[in-house]
Write a protein that holds these residues in place. Structure first.
Motif, PDB file in Angstrom:
ATOM      1  N   THR A  10      43.660  41.198  45.461  1.00 40.37           N
ATOM      2  CA  THR A  10      43.554  40.520  46.743  1.00 40.37           C
ATOM      3  C   THR A  10      42.084  40.202  47.004  1.00 40.37           C
ATOM      4  O   THR A  10      41.189  40.761  46.363  1.00 40.37           O
ATOM      5  CB  THR A  10      44.084  41.393  47.881  1.00 40.37           C
ATOM      6  OG1 THR A  10      43.216  42.532  48.047  1.00 40.37           O
ATOM      7  CG2 THR A  10      45.509  41.874  47.602  1.00 40.37           C
ATOM      8  N   ARG A  11      41.835  39.333  47.958  1.00 39.19           N
ATOM      9  CA  ARG A  11      40.455  38.989  48.297  1.00 39.19           C
ATOM     10  C   ARG A  11      39.704  40.220  48.789  1.00 39.19           C
ATOM     11  O   ARG A  11      38.531  40.420  48.468  1.00 39.19           O
ATOM     12  CB  ARG A  11      40.439  37.868  49.335  1.00 39.19           C
ATOM     13  CG  ARG A  11      40.955  36.535  48.789  1.00 39.19           C
ATOM     14  CD  ARG A  11      41.288  35.558  49.908  1.00 39.19           C
ATOM     15  NE  ARG A  11      41.769  34.285  49.387  1.00 39.19           N
ATOM     16  CZ  ARG A  11      43.029  34.078  48.998  1.00 39.19           C
ATOM     17  NH1 ARG A  11      43.914  35.075  49.053  1.00 39.19           N
ATOM     18  NH2 ARG A  11      43.395  32.897  48.551  1.00 39.19           N
TER      19      ARG A  11
ATOM     20  N   PRO B 207      36.797  37.003  53.513  1.00 38.00           N
ATOM     21  CA  PRO B 207      37.693  36.730  52.380  1.00 38.00           C
ATOM     22  C   PRO B 207      37.588  35.308  51.850  1.00 38.00           C
ATOM     23  O   PRO B 207      37.764  35.072  50.646  1.00 38.00           O
ATOM     24  CB  PRO B 207      39.078  37.008  52.967  1.00 38.00           C
ATOM     25  CG  PRO B 207      38.831  38.027  54.037  1.00 38.00           C
ATOM     26  CD  PRO B 207      37.508  37.643  54.638  1.00 38.00           C
TER      27      PRO B 207
ATOM     28  N   ASP C 282      37.302  32.560  47.816  1.00 35.94           N
ATOM     29  CA  ASP C 282      37.862  31.256  47.455  1.00 35.94           C
ATOM     30  C   ASP C 282      36.764  30.316  46.964  1.00 35.94           C
ATOM     31  O   ASP C 282      36.959  29.555  46.009  1.00 35.94           O
ATOM     32  CB  ASP C 282      38.578  30.635  48.654  1.00 35.94           C
ATOM     33  CG  ASP C 282      39.721  31.489  49.165  1.00 35.94           C
ATOM     34  OD1 ASP C 282      40.269  32.271  48.372  1.00 35.94           O
ATOM     35  OD2 ASP C 282      40.068  31.378  50.357  1.00 35.94           O
TER      36      ASP C 282
ATOM     37  N   THR D 105      45.834  31.537  40.643  1.00 39.98           N
ATOM     38  CA  THR D 105      46.094  31.902  42.040  1.00 39.98           C
ATOM     39  C   THR D 105      47.520  32.406  42.185  1.00 39.98           C
ATOM     40  O   THR D 105      48.465  31.743  41.740  1.00 39.98           O
ATOM     41  CB  THR D 105      45.903  30.684  42.964  1.00 39.98           C
ATOM     42  OG1 THR D 105      44.562  30.190  42.833  1.00 39.98           O
ATOM     43  CG2 THR D 105      46.154  31.069  44.418  1.00 39.98           C
TER      44      THR D 105
ATOM     45  N   GLY E   1      46.425  36.733  45.927  1.00 37.67           N
ATOM     46  CA  GLY E   1      45.022  36.683  45.516  1.00 37.67           C
ATOM     47  C   GLY E   1      44.855  35.990  44.188  1.00 37.67           C
ATOM     48  O   GLY E   1      45.499  34.975  43.924  1.00 37.67           O
ATOM     49  N   TYR E   2      44.039  36.577  43.305  1.00 38.60           N
ATOM     50  CA  TYR E   2      43.686  35.934  42.051  1.00 38.60           C
ATOM     51  C   TYR E   2      43.880  36.878  40.870  1.00 38.60           C
ATOM     52  O   TYR E   2      43.778  38.098  41.001  1.00 38.60           O
ATOM     53  CB  TYR E   2      42.232  35.463  42.091  1.00 38.60           C
ATOM     54  CG  TYR E   2      41.972  34.429  43.147  1.00 38.60           C
ATOM     55  CD1 TYR E   2      42.366  33.112  42.963  1.00 38.60           C
ATOM     56  CD2 TYR E   2      41.340  34.775  44.350  1.00 38.60           C
ATOM     57  CE1 TYR E   2      42.142  32.142  43.944  1.00 38.60           C
ATOM     58  CE2 TYR E   2      41.099  33.819  45.332  1.00 38.60           C
ATOM     59  CZ  TYR E   2      41.500  32.506  45.112  1.00 38.60           C
ATOM     60  OH  TYR E   2      41.289  31.557  46.094  1.00 38.60           O
TER      61      TYR E   2
END
Length: 223
Positions: A173-174, A190, A194, A211, A216-217
């Motif tokens: 998550t961010r 957050p 991005d 993504t 999140g990433y």
């Protein structure tokens, strides 16, 4: 990578903190075993650097290492101490340590030991980490290459990519990324993550970072 230093000598602590931050690591610092245990419990760390002699006693660092292991903390431990006999080294390794560095030491040696422990913890025997799409992370120089050409990433951009690369298939998550890459700095929103991801994608000209909507990433699996 986020590191924890437990060192009561302010000069040595400053040297380690500033040098490792300059290398792109997020660094937390504690001046006592009690504070170190609290920080280790509060944040996830990839490596612990523990001085042996702390305010709680001449072997407080060893006891802290044992307590962390008993609490389930399996992050690599590098002990720092002025005591360098064979018996002292054995005691440190038996107290949950993964490596042992005698004071005084050259910072470049500590840096090399930190990188080696992080590679070992990540399951990588070499200084490079191959990624899909012809990308290669140089874990020593902390640089990224694609088909031999260097990608011009900043230290924080590299740190974000390395974090994902060391955990292939895991989605961060961010907030988790901020927790790993910023050591207590306030005001990091957050949305900043991005921006970093967007910049990395532009510089690498590849969808290297995926993504996961609403989460999140993540990075694809390491081949």
């Amino acid at each position: 990578m986020r590191l924890l230093i437990v060192e009561d000598d302010p000069h040595i602590a400053e040297l380690l903190r500033d040098g490792l931050r300059e290398d792109g690591y997020a660094v937390d610092h504690a001046a006592s075993a009690e504070e170190g245990f609290s920080l280790a419990d509060l944040f996830p760390h990839d490596l612990l650097i523990l001085d042996v002699m702390l305010p709680e006693g001449i072997d407080a660092g060893y006891r802290l290492g044992q307590q962390l292991r008993e609490a389930g903390n399996m992050a690599p431990i590098l002990y720092l101490t002025a005591r360098g006999t064979v018996e002292d080294r054995v005691e440190g390794l038996e107290a949950g340590g993964d490596d042992y560095l005698v004071k005084p030491f050259a910072f470049k040696e500590l840096r090399a030991r930190v990188r080696a422990l992080l590679r070992r913890a990540g399951g990588y025997a070499h200084n490079t980490l191959p990624l899909s799409g012809g990308f290669l992370l140089d874990l020593t120089a902390r640089e990224v290459y694609r088909s031999g050409a260097r990608c011009d990433l900043t230290r924080k951009e590299y740190a974000l990519l390395e974090l994902l690369a060391h955990h292939p298939g895991r989605t961060f998550t961010r907030d988790e990324i901020i927790e790993r890459l910023w050591d207590g700095e306030e005001g990091v929103e957050p949305k900043v993550i991005d921006v970093y991801v967007s910049t990395i994608r532009r510089k690498t000209e590849d969808g290297l970072i995926g993504t996961v909507r609403g989460v999140g990433y993540r990075l694809g699996a390491v081949p």
